[in-house]
Design an enzyme around this catalytic site. Structure first.
Site, PDB file in Angstrom:
ATOM      1  N   GLU A 201       0.842  -1.201   0.000  1.00 56.99           N
ATOM      2  CA  GLU A 201       0.000   0.000   0.000  1.00 56.99           C
ATOM      3  C   GLU A 201       0.877   1.251   0.000  1.00 56.99           C
ATOM      4  O   GLU A 201       1.795   1.367   0.792  1.00 56.99           O
ATOM      5  CB  GLU A 201      -0.920  -0.023   1.234  1.00 56.99           C
ATOM      6  CG  GLU A 201      -1.910   1.101   1.261  1.00 56.99           C
ATOM      7  CD  GLU A 201      -2.636   1.261  -0.073  1.00 56.99           C
ATOM      8  OE1 GLU A 201      -3.316   0.312  -0.498  1.00 56.99           O
ATOM      9  OE2 GLU A 201      -2.499   2.312  -0.720  1.00 56.99           O
TER      10      GLU A 201
ATOM     11  N   LYS B  30       8.209  -1.610  -2.355  1.00 58.20           N
ATOM     12  CA  LYS B  30       7.600  -0.820  -1.270  1.00 58.20           C
ATOM     13  C   LYS B  30       8.683  -0.273  -0.328  1.00 58.20           C
ATOM     14  O   LYS B  30       8.671   0.901   0.036  1.00 58.20           O
ATOM     15  CB  LYS B  30       6.591  -1.699  -0.509  1.00 58.20           C
ATOM     16  CG  LYS B  30       5.999  -1.046   0.716  1.00 58.20           C
ATOM     17  CD  LYS B  30       5.179   0.190   0.419  1.00 58.20           C
ATOM     18  CE  LYS B  30       4.941   0.971   1.683  1.00 58.20           C
ATOM     19  NZ  LYS B  30       4.208   2.208   1.487  1.00 58.20           N
TER      20      LYS B  30
ATOM     21  N   CYS C  44       6.168   4.307   9.195  1.00 59.45           N
ATOM     22  CA  CYS C  44       6.756   3.534   8.091  1.00 59.45           C
ATOM     23  C   CYS C  44       8.205   3.862   7.733  1.00 59.45           C
ATOM     24  O   CYS C  44       9.008   2.957   7.577  1.00 59.45           O
ATOM     25  CB  CYS C  44       5.894   3.689   6.845  1.00 59.45           C
ATOM     26  SG  CYS C  44       4.279   2.944   7.064  1.00 59.45           S
TER      27      CYS C  44
HETATM   28  N1  LIG Z   1       0.172   3.505   8.155  1.00 51.97           N
HETATM   29  C1  LIG Z   1       0.557   3.768   6.923  1.00 51.97           C
HETATM   30  O1  LIG Z   1       0.556   4.918   6.477  1.00 51.97           O
HETATM   31  C2  LIG Z   1       1.009   2.662   6.013  1.00 51.97           C
HETATM   32  C3  LIG Z   1       1.118   2.914   4.646  1.00 51.97           C
HETATM   33  C4  LIG Z   1       1.518   1.879   3.825  1.00 51.97           C
HETATM   34  C5  LIG Z   1       1.810   0.633   4.356  1.00 51.97           C
HETATM   35  N2  LIG Z   1       1.707   0.421   5.693  1.00 51.97           N
HETATM   36  C6  LIG Z   1       1.974  -0.934   6.210  1.00 51.97           C
HETATM   37  O2  LIG Z   1       0.726  -1.568   6.448  1.00 51.97           O
HETATM   38  C7  LIG Z   1       0.819  -2.452   7.574  1.00 51.97           C
HETATM   39  C8  LIG Z   1      -0.239  -2.091   8.597  1.00 51.97           C
HETATM   40  O3  LIG Z   1       0.009  -0.772   9.050  1.00 51.97           O
HETATM   41  P1  LIG Z   1      -1.060   0.048   9.886  1.00 51.97           P
HETATM   42  O4  LIG Z   1      -0.517   1.433   9.998  1.00 51.97           O
HETATM   43  O5  LIG Z   1      -2.413  -0.183   9.319  1.00 51.97           O
HETATM   44  O6  LIG Z   1      -0.949  -0.720  11.303  1.00 51.97           O
HETATM   45  P2  LIG Z   1      -1.949  -0.605  12.546  1.00 51.97           P
HETATM   46  O7  LIG Z   1      -1.121  -0.903  13.732  1.00 51.97           O
HETATM   47  O8  LIG Z   1      -2.711   0.673  12.469  1.00 51.97           O
HETATM   48  O9  LIG Z   1      -3.001  -1.791  12.309  1.00 51.97           O
HETATM   49  C9  LIG Z   1      -2.674  -3.137  12.368  1.00 51.97           C
HETATM   50  C10 LIG Z   1      -3.848  -3.878  12.985  1.00 51.97           C
HETATM   51  O10 LIG Z   1      -3.580  -5.277  12.885  1.00 51.97           O
HETATM   52  C11 LIG Z   1      -4.155  -5.909  14.032  1.00 51.97           C
HETATM   53  N3  LIG Z   1      -3.568  -7.233  14.217  1.00 51.97           N
HETATM   54  C12 LIG Z   1      -2.291  -7.549  14.556  1.00 51.97           C
HETATM   55  N4  LIG Z   1      -2.135  -8.876  14.607  1.00 51.97           N
HETATM   56  C13 LIG Z   1      -3.319  -9.430  14.285  1.00 51.97           C
HETATM   57  C14 LIG Z   1      -3.790 -10.754  14.160  1.00 51.97           C
HETATM   58  N5  LIG Z   1      -2.977 -11.796  14.347  1.00 51.97           N
HETATM   59  N6  LIG Z   1      -5.095 -10.962  13.821  1.00 51.97           N
HETATM   60  C15 LIG Z   1      -5.918  -9.912  13.628  1.00 51.97           C
HETATM   61  N7  LIG Z   1      -5.539  -8.637  13.726  1.00 51.97           N
HETATM   62  C16 LIG Z   1      -4.256  -8.388  14.049  1.00 51.97           C
HETATM   63  C17 LIG Z   1      -3.862  -4.951  15.159  1.00 51.97           C
HETATM   64  O11 LIG Z   1      -4.721  -5.164  16.250  1.00 51.97           O
HETATM   65  C18 LIG Z   1      -4.077  -3.593  14.470  1.00 51.97           C
HETATM   66  O12 LIG Z   1      -5.402  -3.106  14.669  1.00 51.97           O
HETATM   67  C19 LIG Z   1       2.255  -2.319   8.083  1.00 51.97           C
HETATM   68  O13 LIG Z   1       3.035  -3.337   7.521  1.00 51.97           O
HETATM   69  C20 LIG Z   1       2.683  -0.978   7.534  1.00 51.97           C
HETATM   70  O14 LIG Z   1       4.079  -0.916   7.344  1.00 51.97           O
HETATM   71  C21 LIG Z   1       1.288   1.407   6.534  1.00 51.97           C
END
Ligand SMILES: NC(=O)c1ccc[n+]([C@@H]2O[C@H](COP(=O)([O-])OP(=O)(O)OC[C@H]3O[C@@H](n4cnc5c(N)ncnc54)[C@H](O)[C@@H]3O)[C@@H](O)[C@H]2O)c1
Length: 465
Positions: free
Chosen positions: A162, A221, A277
């Site tokens: 993403e 990414k 990130c």
């Molecule tokens: N935040 C950003 O701007 C962004 C942009 C691009 C990519 N990413 C990537 O996307 C991924 C997610 O990032 P995010 O910011 O959404 O994280 P986040 O911490 O906001 O959300 C992750 C969610 O996953 C849940 N989770 C963890 N383990 C789990 C399991 N075993 N079963 C069910 N739920 C579970 C957590 O409770 C949490 O709510 C990461 O790898 C990040 O690097 C983030």
């Protein structure tokens, strides 16, 4: 394969908004976002759209349109995995805080748990999509876990990283520069790629959907974030040079950005990048390169992080030296705590580091941020600092508006570029402060001439001193 049901594991900053848009653009597909965090799911299901767990401009409208129609938020992980033909893994992948690779490698335990759960409950073939940012070659590990622990059904792995940026996530999802889909280069791999391409084709022009092999997609990414962060560290390094030479970093950025080979975006200097990130993904790249024996590559990218840490420390030091080398018992007003405007996300925000350094010097800090809660601010600080919890409460307090935060302060530090900070009643603020009244503009959002005319001592980043 026809996709009627999608399950997304992880209802965070990525899972929530991306699935909301996929559901909005594909009304015939049921999309369910699941999470182990019950409170988060309750917040996503809240009837009051101001209580969604994340703040992102425009998100509330898409949720209002889709939730209950074909978008659902649930804690029933197993049932929804079982019912779906396509499963996105969108869980957090933080930097490891223990063991081998501590402080650098990505912690993949949550991703692995998801793979094991999918393998355990899947009763028919599934397409598993990596939405989380993962080290290159993770798809091989996921495939291995699925095949070794599953019940003989076929799993096809795709990588679909993403690229949204918090604060502009809805626009980024609506009109993405590109959608990247990596998959196996064989018949079943191509079929899975096509199934996901079809979902995005509902709104993304086909020339913006890029398909590659799995490893190119996973690596792109990390490289994308590394290049973006590198530009910030590059211009930040020049900001220090500007301060020593009388050049103005904003003028330099404009001059170089007009060269079409360089381009003007991501050339804004600041107190340093934050967010969940950039640091984590570069550290991951540094770790992977090092593990592969590529020491020079690893050192090259590590310098981006070193410079970012230096920029935060330099900002805190500037406050200290400007205030006659002591901030002990002086009130410093912080405007902003989130890592950038238009988000309530504070992960790795420069504000946390600067606050910690100033509290080491016994400063009293008063924070105002329009979207970040008091709990979050103390959680952030308590997590970073080695001080006892109650010590942080002695040195920092959170105010409900910028005027209370600034009143009687010796200095204002702007840590986040919230638009509302540009239009504050700066005369009123000046009159309520101790003199000389300093402003340390960590985002260069204020007009230096206007601010100085009021009587402030203005310090921008990379501005002539
Ligand atoms: N935040 C950003 O701007 C962004 C942009 C691009 C990519 N990413 C990537 O996307 C991924 C997610 O990032 P995010 O910011 O959404 O994280 P986040 O911490 O906001 O959300 C992750 C969610 O996953 C849940 N989770 C963890 N383990 C789990 C399991 N075993 N079963 C069910 N739920 C579970 C957590 O409770 C949490 O709510 C990461 O790898 C990040 O690097 C983030």
């Amino acid at each position: 394969m026809k996709i009627n049901n999608i399950c997304c594991i992880g209802a965070g900053y990525v899972g929530g908004p991306t699935m909301a848009v996929i559901a909005q653009k594909n009304p015939k597909i049921n999309v369910t976002v699941v999470d182990i965090n019950k409170e988060r799911i309750n917040q996503w299901n809240s009837t009051d759209l101001n209580k969604l767990p994340i703040f992102e401009p425009g998100l509330d409208k898409v949720i209002a349109e889709t939730r209950g129609r074909n978008l659902f938020f649930s804690n029933e992980i197993e049932k929804n995995i079982k019912n779906s033909e396509m499963i996105f893994i969108s869980v957090n992948t933080p930097t490891k805080t223990y063991g081998d690779g501590k402080g650098m490698a990505a912690d993949l335990r949550y991703v692995e748990l998801c793979a094991r759960k999918i393998a355990e409950v899947a009763e028919d073939d599934k397409i598993v999509v990596e939405k989380s940012t993962l080290p290159v070659k993770t798809a091989a590990a996921i495939k291995n876990i699925l095949d070794e622990t599953g019940s003989g059904v076929h799993f096809e792995i795709l990588s679909n990283p993403e690229f949204l940026a918090e604060g502009t996530a809805m626009r980024d999802l609506e009109v993405p520069d590109r959608v990247l889909i990596g998959g196996g280069q064989n018949k079943s791999g191509n079929a899975a790629i096509n199934a996901l391409v079809k979902i995005y084709s509902s709104w993304v022009p086909s020339e913006n959907i890029l398909t590659t092999n799995l490893w190119s997609s996973e690596l792109s990414k990390l490289v994308s974030n590394a290049f973006l962060a590198q530009r910030i560290s590059s211009i930040n390094s020049i900001s220090e040079l500007c301060e020593k030479t009388g050049a103005d970093v904003d003028e330099v950025a404009k001059a170089i950005g007009m060269d079409s080979r360089i381009g003007s975006k991501f050339l804004k200097t600041s107190v340093g990048f934050g967010g969940s990130c950039f640091q984590k993904d570069i550290l991951n790249l540094v770790y992977i390169s090092k593990s592969l024996g590529l020491d020079k590559v690893s050192e090259y990218w590590n310098q981006v992080i070193i410079l970012n840490n230096h920029q935060r420390e330099r900002f805190a030091k500037k406050i200290l030296t400007s205030l006659y080398n002591t901030v002990a018992e002086k009130k410093i007003c912080f405007l902003g705590w989130s890592f950038k405007k238009d988000t309530n996300d504070t992960r790795e925000s420069a504000a946390i580091y600067v606050a910690d350094l100033l509290i080491d010097e016994l400063a009293n800090i008063a924070v105002y941020d329009p979207k970040v809660s008091m709990n979050q601010i103390f959680n952030d600080l308590n997590k970073l600092s080695t001080r006892e919890k109650n010590k942080n409460e002695q040195f920092l307090r959170v105010e409900p508006n910028p005027y209370d935060a600034a009143s009687n302060s010796h200095a204002i530090a702007i840590l986040t570029e919230w638009d509302e900070f540009k239009n504050l009643d700066w005369n009123k603020i000046f009159n309520s402060m101790k003199k000389p009244a300093f402003i340390f503009d960590g985002r260069n959002i204020l007009d230096k001439n206007k601010i100085e005319k009021i009587g402030f001592v203005y310090n921008g980043i990379g501005k002539p001193q």
